[in-house]
Design an enzyme around this catalytic site. Structure first.
Site, PDB file in Angstrom:
ATOM      1  N   TYR A  83     -13.659 -23.857  13.066  1.00  0.00           N
ATOM      2  CA  TYR A  83     -14.865 -24.215  13.816  1.00  0.00           C
ATOM      3  C   TYR A  83     -15.774 -23.005  13.996  1.00  0.00           C
ATOM      4  O   TYR A  83     -16.990 -23.078  13.767  1.00  0.00           O
ATOM      5  CB  TYR A  83     -14.453 -24.781  15.170  1.00  0.00           C
ATOM      6  CG  TYR A  83     -15.589 -25.266  16.039  1.00  0.00           C
ATOM      7  CD1 TYR A  83     -16.190 -26.492  15.807  1.00  0.00           C
ATOM      8  CD2 TYR A  83     -16.033 -24.508  17.115  1.00  0.00           C
ATOM      9  CE1 TYR A  83     -17.214 -26.954  16.618  1.00  0.00           C
ATOM     10  CE2 TYR A  83     -17.048 -24.959  17.938  1.00  0.00           C
ATOM     11  CZ  TYR A  83     -17.647 -26.177  17.687  1.00  0.00           C
ATOM     12  OH  TYR A  83     -18.662 -26.630  18.494  1.00  0.00           O
ATOM     13  N   SER A 100     -22.744 -23.317  18.264  1.00  0.00           N
ATOM     14  CA  SER A 100     -21.840 -23.126  19.392  1.00  0.00           C
ATOM     15  C   SER A 100     -21.786 -21.645  19.744  1.00  0.00           C
ATOM     16  O   SER A 100     -21.993 -20.786  18.881  1.00  0.00           O
ATOM     17  CB  SER A 100     -20.434 -23.614  19.040  1.00  0.00           C
ATOM     18  OG  SER A 100     -19.520 -23.328  20.089  1.00  0.00           O
TER      19      SER A 100
END
Length: 256
Positions: A157, A143
């Site tokens: 995350y 990401s």
């Protein structure tokens, strides 16, 4: 189109979103697939859809955090398709979004296990199989969060996805002499159920905020990210390894 003709591929997180679109695209391009996700019904429906279109796909539902399941995916690729050429380790979770001080250790652990530890477990079984084939492509979905941006409430995350890039770099250095390419694919906001803008109760202002993070002022369609994965899987990326390849709609360079 047969960019992956004769290739055998594992795709994780294949029951929905990016993984599902990658499975359909890879099959169209000639790959023979082993698909996994936790949702059996959706996974088996996808395998049947691929078979109906003339492709080949085996559905093997399970938990990517399970080392035995990671081994079983490779064993299925070798038994059903003669080996393993490509692995697209796409499954992941955002987890609970909250300030770091408000996260419970269990919240942190879940996100790290699914997004990072599972990647290690996959690699430890997939890398030898790719080496037995004389080379191949190992891909992990990362990401832009944790790489070029930090967002409030996403500490676990971001940490997991940042760690994933480090894992990819080390694997690329280790496996390069054997002809195995290893890359991270870093999407921007993508229009899937996992996106915070699509979470229950998220209003239009949340979608507008997420869209505005990107230079293109929109979310990606899952098919767009699947096409980026196809590039990394194919011979078009024959000299690409150790990269954190952004497909983020300009989120990394956008400041408003």
């Amino acid at each position: 189109m047969t960019m992956l003709a004769g290739k055998s591929a594992i795709i994780t997180g294949a029951s929905a979103g990016i993984g599902r679109e990658a499975a359909l695209l890879f099959a169209q391009e000639g790959a023979r697939l082993v698909l996994t996700a936790r949702r059996r019904a959706e996974l088996e429906q996808l395998a049947a859809q691929i078979a109906a279109a003339g492709g080949t796909a085996v559905a093997l539902p399970g938990d990517i955090r399970d080392d035995a399941h990671a081994a079983a995916l490779v064993a299925a690729a070798e038994a059903r398709h003669g080996g393993l050429d490509i692995a697209f380790n796409n499954a992941g979770v955002v987890g609970r979004t909250a300030p770091a001080a408000d996260l419970e250790p269990a919240d942190w652990q879940e996100v790290l296990e699914v997004n990072l530890t599972a990647a290690f477990l996959a690699a430890r079984h997939q890398a030898p199989a790719l080496q037995r084939r004389g080379g191949g492509s190992l891909i992990f979905t990362g990401s832009f969060v944790g790489h070029t941006a930090g967002l409030p409430g996403m500490a676990a995350y971001a940490a997991a996805k940042a760690g994933l890039v480090g894992l990819v770099q080390c694997l690329a250095a280790e496996l390069g002499p054997a002809g195995v390419r290893v890359n991270a694919l870093l999407p921007g906001g993508t229009d899937t159920a996992m996106n915070v803008a699509r979470a229950p109760g998220a209003g239009p202002e949340v979608l507008a905020f997420v869209q505005n993070l990107h230079a293109l002022k929109r979310l990606a369609e899952p098919q767009e990210i699947a096409r980026a994965a196809l590039f990394l899987a194919s011979d078009l990326a024959s000299f690409v390894t150790g990269s954190a390849m952004l497909a983020d709609g300009g989120a990394s360079i956008c400041r408003g």
